[in-house]
Enzyme design. Structure first.
Site, short mmCIF file in Angstrom:
data_model
loop_
_atom_site.label_atom_id
_atom_site.label_comp_id
_atom_site.label_asym_id
_atom_site.label_seq_id
_atom_site.Cartn_x
_atom_site.Cartn_y
_atom_site.Cartn_z
N HIS A 1 37.14 51.18 -3.57
CA HIS A 1 35.86 51.83 -3.21
C HIS A 1 34.80 51.37 -4.22
O HIS A 1 34.59 50.17 -4.35
CB HIS A 1 36.09 53.35 -3.20
CG HIS A 1 34.95 54.18 -2.68
ND1 HIS A 1 33.87 53.70 -1.99
CD2 HIS A 1 34.78 55.52 -2.72
CE1 HIS A 1 33.07 54.69 -1.65
NE2 HIS A 1 33.59 55.82 -2.09
N HIS B 1 35.76 45.73 4.85
CA HIS B 1 35.20 47.08 4.94
C HIS B 1 35.88 47.81 6.09
O HIS B 1 36.19 47.20 7.12
CB HIS B 1 33.69 47.02 5.21
CG HIS B 1 32.97 48.27 4.87
ND1 HIS B 1 32.93 49.35 5.73
CD2 HIS B 1 32.30 48.64 3.76
CE1 HIS B 1 32.24 50.33 5.14
NE2 HIS B 1 31.85 49.93 3.96
N ASP C 1 29.47 45.58 -2.62
CA ASP C 1 29.87 45.35 -4.02
C ASP C 1 29.85 43.89 -4.42
O ASP C 1 29.88 43.58 -5.62
CB ASP C 1 31.28 45.92 -4.24
CG ASP C 1 31.26 47.44 -4.17
OD1 ASP C 1 32.03 48.01 -3.38
OD2 ASP C 1 30.43 48.04 -4.87
C1 SDX Z 1 32.83 50.39 -0.64
O1 SDX Z 1 33.57 53.29 3.25
C2 SDX Z 1 32.44 52.93 2.74
O2 SDX Z 1 31.40 53.05 3.35
C3 SDX Z 1 32.54 52.34 1.34
C4 SDX Z 1 31.25 51.74 0.78
C5 SDX Z 1 30.19 52.78 0.54
O3 SDX Z 1 29.02 52.43 0.52
O4 SDX Z 1 30.60 53.95 0.24
O5 SDX Z 1 30.76 50.75 1.68
C6 SDX Z 1 31.50 51.09 -0.58
O6 SDX Z 1 33.79 50.99 -1.03
C7 SDX Z 1 32.91 48.98 -0.14
C8 SDX Z 1 34.36 48.42 -0.20
C9 SDX Z 1 34.66 48.00 -1.62
N1 SDX Z 1 36.09 47.58 -1.74
C10 SDX Z 1 36.45 46.32 -1.89
O7 SDX Z 1 35.67 45.36 -1.88
C11 SDX Z 1 37.95 46.12 -2.11
C12 SDX Z 1 38.46 44.97 -1.24
N2 SDX Z 1 38.40 45.40 0.15
C13 SDX Z 1 39.62 45.83 0.78
O8 SDX Z 1 40.54 46.45 -0.05
C14 SDX Z 1 39.41 46.44 2.16
O9 SDX Z 1 38.61 45.59 2.86
C15 SDX Z 1 38.90 47.86 2.28
C16 SDX Z 1 39.69 48.81 1.48
C17 SDX Z 1 37.47 47.93 1.86
C18 SDX Z 1 38.99 48.23 3.75
O10 SDX Z 1 40.30 48.13 4.07
P1 SDX Z 1 40.92 48.60 5.47
O11 SDX Z 1 39.90 48.98 6.45
O12 SDX Z 1 41.98 49.61 5.15
O13 SDX Z 1 41.50 47.26 5.97
P2 SDX Z 1 43.01 46.82 5.82
O14 SDX Z 1 43.48 47.06 4.41
O15 SDX Z 1 43.78 47.42 6.94
O16 SDX Z 1 42.93 45.21 6.01
C19 SDX Z 1 42.92 44.65 7.32
C20 SDX Z 1 43.35 43.20 7.13
C21 SDX Z 1 44.62 43.07 6.28
O17 SDX Z 1 45.22 41.85 6.65
P3 SDX Z 1 46.54 41.92 7.60
O18 SDX Z 1 47.59 42.73 6.85
O19 SDX Z 1 46.09 42.60 8.90
O20 SDX Z 1 46.93 40.47 7.78
O21 SDX Z 1 42.32 42.50 6.39
C22 SDX Z 1 42.87 42.07 5.16
C23 SDX Z 1 44.09 42.89 4.88
O22 SDX Z 1 45.00 42.19 4.06
N3 SDX Z 1 41.84 42.32 4.14
C24 SDX Z 1 41.54 41.49 3.15
C25 SDX Z 1 40.53 42.12 2.43
N4 SDX Z 1 40.24 43.30 2.98
C26 SDX Z 1 41.05 43.42 4.05
N5 SDX Z 1 42.04 40.28 2.82
C27 SDX Z 1 41.50 39.70 1.72
N6 SDX Z 1 40.52 40.24 0.97
C28 SDX Z 1 40.00 41.44 1.30
N7 SDX Z 1 39.04 41.96 0.55
#
Ligand code: SDX
Length: 376
Positions: free
Chosen positions: A220, A259, A313
Site C-alpha cells: 500500500h 493496482h 507510488d
Molecule cells: C496504493 O487501493 C488503493 O487505492 C491504493 C492506493 C491509494 O491511493 O490508496 O492507490 C495506493 O497502495 C498503490 C499500490 C502500491 N503498491 C505497490 O506498488 C506494490 C506492488 N503492487 C502489487 O503488490 C499489486 O499490484 C497490488 C497489491 C497493488 C494489487 O494487487 P492485487 O490486485 O491483489 O493483484 P494480484 O496480487 O492478484 O496480482 C495479479 C497478477 C499476479 O500475477 P499472476 O499470479 O496472476 O500471474 O499481477 C501480478 C501478480 O503477480 N502483479 C505484479 C505486480 N502486481 C501484480 N507483477 C509484477 N509486479 C507487480 N507490481
C-alpha cells in the site's frame, strides 16, 4: 451469506461522495472534479475543504479553513517530550503512528464521536501530523525543532519546519500538488481500516492510528519507499533491463506497479510522471527519471497485457527525492495527505453508521473430541 471474495475484491463495502475511480478508464475524480484539474488549479487546503464539504469553498470559507488549520499546527509540549524520548533510529512511520495515538492523551474528550467533535479532532490531527514528522526528523538529526508558522501554507510550512528555511515557490507548489494527488482514493485498505474502526464508534485517534498502520505496508503506501530503494539499487540505465527481467523471472513484484482497481495507468501516475520529469531536470536528478521511464517501458512490454501499469507510488518516489525528502519520509508524506481522506470517510461513516462485521467461511472440522494431554 455472500460468496467468499478473497481480499474483498470487487465487494462494495461503503458509499461515498468524496472520490470516484474508474479502473478501466483510469479516471479519478474528487467530488466529480477530475484529479488532473485539481492538481493544476487547486491547493491542498482547498482540496481538504472539497472532500469534507463535497463542494468547493468560496474565498471566505477557504481563508477560514486555512486559518483553522494554521492555528492548530503547534504540538502539545508533552508530546514533544515523547518525540524526544523516541530512539533516533526509529522508523518515521512507526513514530507517526505512535505520536498520533499519543495525541489522544492530550484531548480532554478523546472519545466524542458526534460530527462537530469528530470534525474538530480531524482538523487537529491533520494540522499536527506535519509538525510531528518535521519535529522527529529534526530531532533525529540533532537539530533544533522548528516551530510552525501561521503565515505559511500547509505545504510551505511543512518544508519550512523540516529544513529550517522557507521553500522555493517551485518546491512548495510541487509538494502541494503531491498532497492533492494523495488525498483520497475510494475504499483503499487504509481508508477501509479507518471506517472499520469508526464503525464501532471508537474515536478518531484510534481510527487514524489504525489507518497509519495499514498505510505503512509495502503493498500500500509503503511502496513509494520501496520504489526509491529499487532505483537506488540499480547501478545504471544499462542495468535496468537485466534487473527488472531478473525480478520478473523470479515472479517478484516491481513496486510502484499494479493496482487492485486500475487496469490502466493510474491518472495520478500520469500527472506525477510529467511533474517528476520537470522537477528531476531542475534538481539534477534526470538519471532517476530516465531509469523510471525505462522501467515503465519494460513493464509495459512484459506485463502491460495483464493490466499492470504504474500507480501513484512509482513517480512520486522521483518527485519526493527531487524535492529533497529523505526516503523514509516518503510514506509519512502519503499519510500527511491521506489523513484528509481518512477523516472524511470517518465522518461519512459516523453520519450513516452500521458496524462492520463480515462473515468468515469456516473450513475446519466439527464435533471434534477433546483429547486428554496424556493421549496427544
Ligand atoms: C496504493 O487501493 C488503493 O487505492 C491504493 C492506493 C491509494 O491511493 O490508496 O492507490 C495506493 O497502495 C498503490 C499500490 C502500491 N503498491 C505497490 O506498488 C506494490 C506492488 N503492487 C502489487 O503488490 C499489486 O499490484 C497490488 C497489491 C497493488 C494489487 O494487487 P492485487 O490486485 O491483489 O493483484 P494480484 O496480487 O492478484 O496480482 C495479479 C497478477 C499476479 O500475477 P499472476 O499470479 O496472476 O500471474 O499481477 C501480478 C501478480 O503477480 N502483479 C505484479 C505486480 N502486481 C501484480 N507483477 C509484477 N509486479 C507487480 N507490481
Amino acid at each position: 451469506m455472500s460468496t467468499f471474495a478473497k481480499g474483498l475484491e470487487g465487494v462494495v463495502a461503503a458509499e461515498t461522495r468524496m472520490s470516484f475511480i474508474d479502473g478501466e478508464k483510469g479516471i479519478l475524480e474528487y467530488v466529480g472534479i477530475p484529479i488532473d484539474s485539481l492538481a493544476r488549479n487547486s491547493t491542498f487546503e482547498e482540496t481538504v475543504f472539497l472532500l469534507w464539504n463535497t463542494r468547493l469553498p468560496n474565498k471566505a470559507e477557504l481563508d477560514a479553513l486555512s486559518k483553522q488549520i494554521r492555528s492548530r499546527t503547534k504540538l502539545p509540549p508533552k508530546l514533544i517530550d515523547i518525540i524526544k524520548g523516541m530512539p533516533t533510529d526509529a522508523q518515521p512511520m512507526h513514530v507517526l503512528r505512535t505520536a498520533v495515538s499519543a495525541l489522544s492523551l492530550f484531548d480532554p474528550k478523546p472519545n466524542l464521536t458526534d460530527i462537530p467533535s469528530a470534525q474538530e479532532k480531524a482538523l487537529n490531527i491533520l494540522a499536527q501530523i506535519p509538525t510531528i514528522i518535521a519535529a522527529f526528523d529534526r530531532y533525529r538529526r540533532g537539530l533544533e525543532i522548528v516551530e510552525p508558522r501561521t503565515d505559511l501554507t500547509f505545504a510551505q510550512n511543512f518544508l519550512y519546519m523540516l529544513n529550517g528555511k522557507e521553500p522555493t515557490e517551485a518546491m512548495a507548489r510541487g509538494f502541494d500538488i503531491c498532497m492533492i494527488l494523495h488525498a483520497d482514493h475510494g475504499l483503499n485498505n487504509s481508508t477501509f481500516t479507518a471506517r472499520v474502526v469508526t464503525s464501532t464508534l471508537s474515536d478518531m485517534y484510534s481510527a487514524i492510528t489504525a489507518a497509519i498502520g495499514s498505510l505503512r505496508g509495502p503493498l500500500h503506501g509503503g511502496a513509494n519507499e520501496e520504489v526509491m530503494e529499487m532505483l537506488n539499487e540499480i547501478p545504471s540505465l544499462e542495468a535496468v533491463e537485466p534487473y527488472i527481467m531478473g525480478k520478473l523471472a523470479k515472479k517478484e513484484r516491481i513496486m510502484g506497479f499494479g493496482h487492485r482497481v486500475y487496469k490502466t495507468i493510474d491518472p495520478r501516475a500520469t500527472f506525477l510522471k510529467t511533474f517528476a520529469k520537470q522537477i528531476a531536470a531542475d534538481t539534477g536528478n534526470q538519471k532517476l527519471y530516465e531509469m523510471s521511464t525505462k522501467i515503465e517501458q519494460i513493464m509495459a512490454r512484459e506485463v502491460g497485457a495483464k493490466g499492470i501499469y504504474p500507480n501513484v507510488d512509482f513517480y512520486s518516489a522521483t518527485t519526493y527525492h527531487s524535492i529533497g525528502l529523505k526516503l523514509d519520509l516518503f510514506t509519512p508524506m502519503f499519510a500527511m495527505s491521506r489523513v484528509s481522506g481518512w477523516a472524511g470517510h470517518c465522518i461519512e461513516q459516523l453520519s450513516d453508521n452500521r458496524l462492520y462485521r463480515p462473515a468468515a467461511k469456516y473450513v475446519g472440522p466439527h464435533d471434534a473430541p477433546y483429547v486428554e494431554m496424556g493421549k496427544r
